[in-house]
Design a protein around this motif. Structure first.
Motif, PDB file in Angstrom:
ATOM      1  N   LEU A 157     -14.046  74.892  95.576  1.00  0.00           N
ATOM      2  CA  LEU A 157     -13.305  74.242  94.496  1.00  0.00           C
ATOM      3  C   LEU A 157     -13.916  72.911  94.034  1.00  0.00           C
ATOM      4  O   LEU A 157     -13.962  72.651  92.823  1.00  0.00           O
ATOM      5  CB  LEU A 157     -11.847  74.041  94.914  1.00  0.00           C
ATOM      6  N   PRO A 158     -14.399  72.038  94.946  1.00  0.00           N
ATOM      7  CA  PRO A 158     -15.031  70.801  94.449  1.00  0.00           C
ATOM      8  C   PRO A 158     -16.234  71.067  93.555  1.00  0.00           C
ATOM      9  O   PRO A 158     -16.476  70.328  92.603  1.00  0.00           O
ATOM     10  CB  PRO A 158     -15.455  70.083  95.748  1.00  0.00           C
ATOM     11  N   TYR A 159     -16.971  72.145  93.834  1.00  0.00           N
ATOM     12  CA  TYR A 159     -18.127  72.481  93.013  1.00  0.00           C
ATOM     13  C   TYR A 159     -17.691  73.039  91.654  1.00  0.00           C
ATOM     14  O   TYR A 159     -18.360  72.816  90.642  1.00  0.00           O
ATOM     15  CB  TYR A 159     -19.015  73.495  93.743  1.00  0.00           C
TER      16      TYR A 159
ATOM     17  N   TRP B  10     -14.980  72.093  90.121  1.00  0.00           N
ATOM     18  CA  TRP B  10     -14.581  70.899  89.372  1.00  0.00           C
ATOM     19  C   TRP B  10     -15.811  70.187  88.810  1.00  0.00           C
ATOM     20  O   TRP B  10     -15.809  69.724  87.656  1.00  0.00           O
ATOM     21  CB  TRP B  10     -13.787  69.954  90.271  1.00  0.00           C
ATOM     22  N   ARG B  11     -16.873  70.127  89.610  1.00  0.00           N
ATOM     23  CA  ARG B  11     -18.111  69.511  89.125  1.00  0.00           C
ATOM     24  C   ARG B  11     -18.685  70.319  87.955  1.00  0.00           C
ATOM     25  O   ARG B  11     -19.181  69.736  86.983  1.00  0.00           O
ATOM     26  CB  ARG B  11     -19.128  69.446  90.261  1.00  0.00           C
ATOM     27  N   MET B  12     -18.581  71.642  88.044  1.00  0.00           N
ATOM     28  CA  MET B  12     -19.064  72.481  86.948  1.00  0.00           C
ATOM     29  C   MET B  12     -18.267  72.210  85.684  1.00  0.00           C
ATOM     30  O   MET B  12     -18.836  72.123  84.582  1.00  0.00           O
ATOM     31  CB  MET B  12     -18.979  73.960  87.334  1.00  0.00           C
ATOM     32  N   MET B  13     -16.943  72.069  85.816  1.00  0.00           N
ATOM     33  CA  MET B  13     -16.124  71.792  84.644  1.00  0.00           C
ATOM     34  C   MET B  13     -16.516  70.455  84.015  1.00  0.00           C
ATOM     35  O   MET B  13     -16.525  70.306  82.788  1.00  0.00           O
ATOM     36  CB  MET B  13     -14.646  71.795  85.022  1.00  0.00           C
TER      37      MET B  13
ATOM     38  N   THR C  70     -18.313  82.653  85.882  1.00  0.00           N
ATOM     39  CA  THR C  70     -17.192  82.026  86.584  1.00  0.00           C
ATOM     40  C   THR C  70     -16.046  81.738  85.627  1.00  0.00           C
ATOM     41  O   THR C  70     -14.884  82.070  85.903  1.00  0.00           O
ATOM     42  CB  THR C  70     -17.659  80.721  87.247  1.00  0.00           C
ATOM     43  N   PHE C  71     -16.373  81.128  84.520  1.00  0.00           N
ATOM     44  CA  PHE C  71     -15.340  80.782  83.533  1.00  0.00           C
ATOM     45  C   PHE C  71     -14.617  82.032  83.023  1.00  0.00           C
ATOM     46  O   PHE C  71     -13.384  82.110  83.037  1.00  0.00           O
ATOM     47  CB  PHE C  71     -15.985  80.020  82.370  1.00  0.00           C
ATOM     48  N   SER C  72     -15.383  83.028  82.573  1.00  0.00           N
ATOM     49  CA  SER C  72     -14.766  84.227  81.994  1.00  0.00           C
ATOM     50  C   SER C  72     -13.996  85.012  83.049  1.00  0.00           C
ATOM     51  O   SER C  72     -12.949  85.606  82.741  1.00  0.00           O
ATOM     52  CB  SER C  72     -15.841  85.116  81.357  1.00  0.00           C
ATOM     53  N   MET C  73     -14.475  84.994  84.303  1.00  0.00           N
ATOM     54  CA  MET C  73     -13.778  85.734  85.358  1.00  0.00           C
ATOM     55  C   MET C  73     -12.431  85.096  85.677  1.00  0.00           C
ATOM     56  O   MET C  73     -11.417  85.785  85.839  1.00  0.00           O
ATOM     57  CB  MET C  73     -14.656  85.773  86.610  1.00  0.00           C
TER      58      MET C  73
ATOM     59  N   ARG D 148     -20.928  77.227  94.284  1.00  0.00           N
ATOM     60  CA  ARG D 148     -21.306  76.268  95.332  1.00  0.00           C
ATOM     61  C   ARG D 148     -22.805  76.336  95.618  1.00  0.00           C
ATOM     62  O   ARG D 148     -23.472  75.309  95.754  1.00  0.00           O
ATOM     63  CB  ARG D 148     -20.502  76.564  96.603  1.00  0.00           C
ATOM     64  N   LYS D 149     -23.331  77.544  95.700  1.00  0.00           N
ATOM     65  CA  LYS D 149     -24.765  77.689  95.965  1.00  0.00           C
ATOM     66  C   LYS D 149     -25.598  77.167  94.805  1.00  0.00           C
ATOM     67  O   LYS D 149     -26.693  76.631  95.000  1.00  0.00           O
ATOM     68  CB  LYS D 149     -25.094  79.161  96.223  1.00  0.00           C
ATOM     69  N   LEU D 150     -25.070  77.324  93.578  1.00  0.00           N
ATOM     70  CA  LEU D 150     -25.788  76.832  92.412  1.00  0.00           C
ATOM     71  C   LEU D 150     -26.020  75.330  92.505  1.00  0.00           C
ATOM     72  O   LEU D 150     -27.084  74.827  92.120  1.00  0.00           O
ATOM     73  CB  LEU D 150     -24.989  77.179  91.149  1.00  0.00           C
ATOM     74  N   TYR D 151     -25.042  74.597  93.025  1.00  0.00           N
ATOM     75  CA  TYR D 151     -25.189  73.152  93.148  1.00  0.00           C
ATOM     76  C   TYR D 151     -25.865  72.746  94.453  1.00  0.00           C
ATOM     77  O   TYR D 151     -26.493  71.690  94.530  1.00  0.00           O
ATOM     78  CB  TYR D 151     -23.823  72.475  93.012  1.00  0.00           C
ATOM     79  N   ASP D 152     -25.734  73.571  95.469  1.00  0.00           N
ATOM     80  CA  ASP D 152     -26.364  73.236  96.749  1.00  0.00           C
ATOM     81  C   ASP D 152     -27.887  73.246  96.671  1.00  0.00           C
ATOM     82  O   ASP D 152     -28.565  72.528  97.407  1.00  0.00           O
ATOM     83  CB  ASP D 152     -25.915  74.210  97.838  1.00  0.00           C
TER      84      ASP D 152
END
Length: 717
Positions: free
Chosen positions: A65-67, A69-72, A203-206, A399-403
């Motif tokens: 969830l924190p990731y 929020w960062r994506m948003m 992610t958004f559309s899902m 999460r992996k996208l940002y990690d």
């Protein structure tokens, strides 16, 4: 082993821990044709609902969830995205209410029928309004679908473009040993895997779709209860019809996939493995030359036929064999009982009609309404459960996208700026190895062992020796592509590990033996020799001239705009046989009749010597042509390996004339023009330096250098 990229076949497991196919207590083994299939045994209460195999799977959601929020937050900074996002959500949620509205209008039609039976009258105005409303729902749904599609493309494209830059940076920042790590490559691949729209759009559309589906289910069930509340036997009919959907769902879910959890598959059948190898030998272009020259057609066909006869009908692609295996397992209690269960609504309706003949029209309409709604409802519920499980997976991907941008590099950056005096660095850089030993990652063999030497500013050094003696490794360590295991390297008297990596590499120009050419134009390939400054055409042409490449570049049809390897493929359908060229490439109909082929998209075929001259030109661009270059050390790894003797002589002459006072270090297995002029020769053998000195000193010593010198000289006597 299981393949990736087969959407809908299986999901990547997000679980921690281990999976051991040999652990019979936790893993079930099944033989499927030539394949051995291993799957983790599910607990007794482990229902096969997608995404609900373990509690840990859902804990991924809270960790992610924190990731999200960062994506948003990142999405909010993308130009003109929020307006499209709000519009998309509005359309999606409005669409989710249309089925309930349609159901309400259908209920009103039932009321009209009931009134007509009871009073023999019809309110025509009301009937027209309800009919118009029912048809309006259908039209509105179609229009909203079109609007949603129109919004989706620009929105997904903007999100994808933003995160394409993110992924490019995540890869670009990695140093060599980190990038070569298979675990890092897997992490990059997992973070990049997604559909055509990209991770952010998926992610958004899902998530929006899952919320929309939940609203759809709630509103439709509520409306169905309200519409059928006063209809005879409606509760019983609705229960039977909805249970049909549940039975259908259970039968499909239980028969389709025991492999939704952790699983693996392999084959040990030697004949099947040989068959796949022979297919590659026959099919892949890289084998065709030796295949034809070796007259292997009849032999390979015979081998394949014999192996195929021994394997029989057990052979098959894993996914094909597994699909057939699952089809044989479709028979279950739920699949058996669901067929007679489908007849129950008709039986209930018939009994109702016998008891109350006057209510047949209403009962028939109610039955059709319930069956249609139940079918839609069952599919919607299944989609929602599947979406909910997919969301857990998708958020883990976020999460992996940002990690990946936090993957630590193996080569730590230094803190000391270099050089202190740029003008002094241009006059040459001091290089010293002190008892350096090094092994490549995951290797037990020493690439260098106790190597020591020193080059003072302005000297010309040459490392000679057989292939594999460690010459190229010396240059890689000077560029700090790897760090030494023992000893130290000093640059201008400072430990190389203390210097800022960007400064160090900006002050050194290197041409590796295994040089690469980028899938860009020749002009861009040369200009990349000095990436920190914009190169003009005059500088590029001068670098090409100094590298001996200008003459053959000018002869190419597109000159400096020629692509060595075109990064975009041309696509075409069946072409009329009168077509002679397309996209500037000749069309060949000489193969199979009616099938056209185009000339390769990989650019022009240049010789090895021409490709090497381009690489040398790129090096000149960095070290000599650029007026504001701070390069003080030139490294060349076998720069003449693909050049003829004349080109080699001209290259070395230009290098000596143009280098000025810069320090220069070559590695080469050729002796001659270069070693005669060297200030220091390092003769390496078996990862160590055996002799050092000038050309005349080493000849007088009559050691390994002198022996190889004489062997090469005899070829010209």
């Amino acid at each position: 082993m299981p393949r990736g990229g087969r959407k809908g076949q299986h999901r990547q497991s997000r679980r921690t821990g281990t999976f051991d196919p040999e652990d019979a207590k936790r893993v079930r083994h099944t033989r499927i044709g030539v394949w051995d299939f291993y799957e983790e045994k599910q607990p007794i209460l482990g229902w096969n609902i997608p995404g609900t195999s373990t509690l840990e799977h859902y804990l991924e959601v809270t960790r992610s969830l924190p990731y999200v929020w960062r994506m948003m937050q990142d999405i909010s900074n993308i130009r003109n995205c929020w307006m499209l996002i709000i519009l998309y959500i509005t359309v999606e949620l409005t669409q989710s209410l249309i089925p309930a509205a349609s159901l309400w209008y259908s209920g009103q039609l039932l009321t009209i029928v009931q009134t007509a039976i009871d009073t023999r009258t019809v309110d025509q105005d009301f009937l027209v309004r309800i009919s118009a409303g029912r048809m309006g729902c259908a039209v509105l749904g179609r229009l909203l679908g079109h609007v949603k599609t129109s919004i989706s493309y620009p929105l997904s494209n903007r999100l994808k473009q933003h995160y394409t830059v993110h992924l490019l940076y995540a890869r670009a920042r990695l140093d060599l040993p980190t990038f070569e790590d298979p675990a890092v490559q897997r992490q990059l691949e997992e973070a990049s895997q997604s559909s055509r729209g990209g991770v952010a759009w998926d992610t958004f559309s899902m998530v929006v779709s899952a919320v929309s589906t939940a609203i759809h289910i709630t509103s439709e069930v509520s409306m169905l209860v309200a519409v059928l509340r006063d209809q005879p036997d409606s509760t019983l009919l609705a229960t039977i019809c909805l249970s049909q959907s549940l039975l259908d769902w259970f039968s499909k879910n239980n028969s389709i996939d025991r492999g939704q959890g952790v699983w693996a598959a392999t084959t040990r059948n030697e004949d099947y493995i040989k068959m796949q190898g022979l297919k590659r030998v026959v099919s892949l272009p890289e084998h065709r030359k030796e295949f034809v020259a070796g007259n292997l057609a009849e032999y390979c066909t015979s081998l394949f036929r014999e192996a195929a006869q021994r394997v029989g009908d057990q052979a098959g692609d894993f996914w094909e064999v597994r699909r057939e295996w699952k089809n044989r397992r479709r028979l279950s209690f739920a699949s058996i009982i669901k067929e007679p269960w489908k007849e129950l609504p008709q039986i209930v309706f018939t009994l109702r009609a016998v008891r109350y003949p006057a209510s047949i029209p209403v009962s028939l309409a109610s039955l059709n309404l319930i069956q249609h709604t139940a079918s839609s409802f069952g599919w919607t519920v299944y989609r929602f459960i599947d979406q909910f499980g997919s969301i857990a997976d998708q958020l883990a991907t976020v999460r992996k996208l940002y990690d990946i941008v936090n993957i630590p590099n193996r080569i730590p950056d230094g803190t000391v700026p270099f050089p202190e005096d740029a003008q002094k660095a241009k006059a040459g850089i001091d290089v010293e190895f002190r008892n350096v030993s090094f092994r490549y990652p995951d290797s037990e063999i020493w690439a260098l062992r106790n190597v020591s030497f020193k080059l003072i500013p302005g000297q010309l050094g040459v490392i000679v020796g057989a292939n594999g003696s460690g010459k190229s490794t010396v240059l890689k360590l000077i560029m700090r592509l790897y760090d030494v295991e023992e000893g130290e390297i000093l640059i201008d008297g400072r430990d190389i590990r203390t210097l800022k990596l960007g400064d160090l590499r900006q002050s050194v120009s290197v041409l590796f033996q295994d040089y690469t050419h980028f899938p860009l134009s020749i002009r861009d390939n040369i200009a990349l020799g000095n990436p920190s400054h914009a190169a003009n055409d005059d500088q590029v042409r001068l670098a090409a001239r100094l590298g001996g490449a200008e003459e053959f570049i000018e002869r190419l049809p597109e000159g400096f705009d020629t692509y060595l390897e075109r990064p975009v493929t041309d696509y075409y359908s069946a072409l009329p046989e009168g077509t002679k060229t397309i996209f500037g490439k000749p069309v060949d109909y000489g193969g199979i009749r009616g099938v056209a082929s185009l000339q390769s998209n990989t650019g022009h075929n240049l010789s090895g010597g021409q490709m090497q001259r381009l690489a040398v030109a790129r090096t000149f661009m960095r070290s000599i042509v650029s007026e504001d270059s701070t390069v003080g050390l030139l490294l060349f790894d076998e720069p003449s390996a693909s050049l003829d003797p004349t080109a080699e002589h001209d290259l070395f002459t230009r290098l000596r004339q143009l280098r000025g006072s810069k320090t220069m270090l070559f590695s080469s297995h050729r002796f001659g023009n270069l070693t005669r002029h060297a200030d220091l020769i390092l003769y390496m053998n078996d990862s160590a330096i055996e002799e050092t000195g000038t050309h005349s000193e080493l000849l007088a010593r009559d050691g390994g250098y002198a022996r190889i010198w004489k062997l090469q000289a005899q070829a010209f006597i």
